[in-house]
Enzyme design. Structure first.
Site, PDB file in Angstrom:
ATOM      1  N   SER A 118       0.862  -1.187   0.000  1.00  0.00           N
ATOM      2  CA  SER A 118       0.000   0.000   0.000  1.00  0.00           C
ATOM      3  C   SER A 118       0.892   1.228   0.000  1.00  0.00           C
ATOM      4  CB  SER A 118      -0.840  -0.010   1.287  1.00  0.00           C
ATOM      5  OG  SER A 118      -1.497   1.231   1.470  1.00  0.00           O
ATOM      6  N   TYR A 131      -2.229  -1.280  10.365  1.00  0.00           N
ATOM      7  CA  TYR A 131      -2.177  -1.369   8.897  1.00  0.00           C
ATOM      8  C   TYR A 131      -0.837  -0.846   8.375  1.00  0.00           C
ATOM      9  CZ  TYR A 131      -4.049  -1.025   4.103  1.00  0.00           C
ATOM     10  OH  TYR A 131      -4.285  -1.161   2.745  1.00  0.00           O
TER      11      TYR A 131
HETATM   12  P1  NAD Z   1     -11.581  -6.002  -0.119  1.00  0.00           P
HETATM   13  O1  NAD Z   1     -12.159  -5.913   1.241  1.00  0.00           O
HETATM   14  O2  NAD Z   1     -12.450  -5.741  -1.312  1.00  0.00           O
HETATM   15  O3  NAD Z   1     -10.901  -7.429  -0.348  1.00  0.00           O
HETATM   16  C1  NAD Z   1     -10.222  -8.093   0.658  1.00  0.00           C
HETATM   17  C2  NAD Z   1     -10.177  -9.565   0.327  1.00  0.00           C
HETATM   18  O4  NAD Z   1      -9.473 -10.249   1.368  1.00  0.00           O
HETATM   19  C3  NAD Z   1     -11.574 -10.212   0.265  1.00  0.00           C
HETATM   20  O5  NAD Z   1     -11.596 -11.191  -0.753  1.00  0.00           O
HETATM   21  C4  NAD Z   1     -11.710 -10.869   1.635  1.00  0.00           C
HETATM   22  O6  NAD Z   1     -12.606 -11.958   1.664  1.00  0.00           O
HETATM   23  C5  NAD Z   1     -10.267 -11.321   1.843  1.00  0.00           C
HETATM   24  N1  NAD Z   1      -9.949 -11.617   3.231  1.00  0.00           N
HETATM   25  C6  NAD Z   1     -10.116 -10.825   4.324  1.00  0.00           C
HETATM   26  N2  NAD Z   1      -9.740 -11.502   5.424  1.00  0.00           N
HETATM   27  C7  NAD Z   1      -9.322 -12.729   5.013  1.00  0.00           C
HETATM   28  C8  NAD Z   1      -8.815 -13.872   5.686  1.00  0.00           C
HETATM   29  N3  NAD Z   1      -8.671 -13.918   7.018  1.00  0.00           N
HETATM   30  N4  NAD Z   1      -8.511 -14.966   4.948  1.00  0.00           N
HETATM   31  C9  NAD Z   1      -8.681 -14.960   3.595  1.00  0.00           C
HETATM   32  N5  NAD Z   1      -9.140 -13.898   2.910  1.00  0.00           N
HETATM   33  C10 NAD Z   1      -9.448 -12.800   3.625  1.00  0.00           C
HETATM   34  O7  NAD Z   1     -10.337  -5.002  -0.080  1.00  0.00           O
HETATM   35  P2  NAD Z   1      -9.326  -4.485  -1.196  1.00  0.00           P
HETATM   36  O8  NAD Z   1      -9.355  -3.011  -1.146  1.00  0.00           O
HETATM   37  O9  NAD Z   1      -9.524  -5.174  -2.490  1.00  0.00           O
HETATM   38  O10 NAD Z   1      -7.937  -4.926  -0.530  1.00  0.00           O
HETATM   39  C11 NAD Z   1      -7.072  -5.874  -1.086  1.00  0.00           C
HETATM   40  C12 NAD Z   1      -5.649  -5.562  -0.649  1.00  0.00           C
HETATM   41  O11 NAD Z   1      -5.248  -4.311  -1.198  1.00  0.00           O
HETATM   42  C13 NAD Z   1      -5.469  -5.445   0.858  1.00  0.00           C
HETATM   43  O12 NAD Z   1      -4.247  -6.033   1.247  1.00  0.00           O
HETATM   44  C14 NAD Z   1      -5.420  -3.946   1.082  1.00  0.00           C
HETATM   45  O13 NAD Z   1      -4.704  -3.609   2.228  1.00  0.00           O
HETATM   46  C15 NAD Z   1      -4.705  -3.512  -0.182  1.00  0.00           C
HETATM   47  N6  NAD Z   1      -4.882  -2.099  -0.515  1.00  0.00           N
HETATM   48  C16 NAD Z   1      -6.112  -1.593  -0.754  1.00  0.00           C
HETATM   49  C17 NAD Z   1      -6.232  -0.247  -1.068  1.00  0.00           C
HETATM   50  C18 NAD Z   1      -7.560   0.386  -1.380  1.00  0.00           C
HETATM   51  O14 NAD Z   1      -7.602   1.616  -1.496  1.00  0.00           O
HETATM   52  N7  NAD Z   1      -8.636  -0.364  -1.535  1.00  0.00           N
HETATM   53  C19 NAD Z   1      -5.093   0.563  -1.130  1.00  0.00           C
HETATM   54  C20 NAD Z   1      -3.867   0.001  -0.885  1.00  0.00           C
HETATM   55  C21 NAD Z   1      -3.771  -1.341  -0.573  1.00  0.00           C
END
Ligand code: NAD
Length: 265
Positions: free
Chosen positions: A147, A160
């Site tokens: 991130s 985080y």
């Molecule tokens: P999201 O909530 O849409 O997806 C998260 C996914 O992780 C889902 O499929 C969920 O079921 C799964 N998950 C959660 N806990 C779990 C567990 N214990 N075991 C297995 N699967 C699990 O969120 P997202 O925004 O798509 O995030 C995905 C990644 O991207 C994360 O690591 C997040 O930190 C990172 N990220 C997101 C953003 C953003 O702005 N959305 C920015 C930077 C980084």
């Protein structure tokens, strides 16, 4: 004549791919002909419908494993499942993640543990399990979804930010240890991406500041992301595909911001 490199038939595991960024990356890899093992939470019927739809759309094998990545044993079992099904894992995308927002003194210790387990330790456990097979085959691509918070901090996100800085560090160590093996390890550092994880934060902000959801989104973007637009899951999928390809063969240990200028400030 040298054979042209293709991702067709490569075996990919994408954690947390039942929604958001992970699903976007799974789609992008499937579009290249990779076999993809999905993972993440959701209603079993909805996940099965998604799995079949992806299989049909991309004409490749899509599997699903329900591993809860807060547990070390299940991280390892996820990799073993793919290896047993397909004879190996070529691409590992560590994407599963959760968020919790609170000042340090109010941060519930069990939320700290959960964020560290899912966002950081799970990547260690899956990488540890996948590396021997990748090294033996002489090709491996590990892409960790860190991130902008792996490079800089924001208030109220202690767990985080600590986890994502940890992912960036882990990425560098794995890259160094495997620099001569054909296995690369890189981190992608997205800024704001409009997924469930961020929608929750936008709604919380709209409520706390008495704003419409659109206003709250605009505030969120203008505070951090100079491009003032969300990074898309397709952009992250395409970058992952690039990192898996031959042009990225000597890119390893890198942490790539896709953040509209957030971390350039
Ligand atoms: P999201 O909530 O849409 O997806 C998260 C996914 O992780 C889902 O499929 C969920 O079921 C799964 N998950 C959660 N806990 C779990 C567990 N214990 N075991 C297995 N699967 C699990 O969120 P997202 O925004 O798509 O995030 C995905 C990644 O991207 C994360 O690591 C997040 O930190 C990172 N990220 C997101 C953003 C953003 O702005 N959305 C920015 C930077 C980084």
């Amino acid at each position: 004549m040298q054979e042209t490199f293709t991702l067709k038939g490569k075996r990919a595991v994408v954690t947390g791919s039942t929604s958001g960024i992970g699903l976007g990356i799974a789609r992008a890899l499937a579009a290249q002909g990779c076999k993809v093992m999905l993972n993440g939470f959701g209603e079993p019927e909805a996940i099965e419908t998604l799995r079949r739809a992806l299989e049909e759309e991309y004409g490749t094998e899509i599997a699903y494993n329900a591993a809860d990545l807060s547990r070390a044993k299940e991280c390892e079992a996820l990799i073993r499942d793919a290896e047993n099904s397909w004879g190996g894992v070529d691409i590992l995308v560590n994407n599963a993640g959760i968020q919790h927002v609170a000042p340090v003194e109010d941060f519930p210790p069990e939320r700290w543990d959960a964020v560290i387990a899912i966002n950081l330790s799970s990547a260690f456990h899956t990488i540890r399990a996948a590396l021997p097979g990748m090294k033996a085959s002489g090709y491996g691509r590990i892409v960790n979804i860190a991130s902008a918070h792996g490079l800089v901090a924001s208030a109220c996100k202690s767990a985080y930010v600590a986890a994502k800085h940890g992912v960036v560090g882990l990425t560098k160590v794995v890259a160094l240890e495997n620099a001569e093996t054909g296995v690369t390890c890189n981190a992608i550092c997205p800024g704001w991406v409009l997924t469930a994880l961020v929608e929750k934060q936008i709604h919380a902000r709209a409520e706390a500041e008495n704003l419409s959801v659109e206003e709250a989104s605009r505030h969120l973007l203008s505070e951090k992301q100079p491009s003032k637009r969300f990074t898309t899951v397709d952009e992250l999928g395409e970058l992952t595909v690039f990192l898996c390809g031959p042009a990225a063969g000597n890119i390893t240990g890198a942490s790539m911001p896709v953040d509209g200028g957030w971390t350039a400030q």
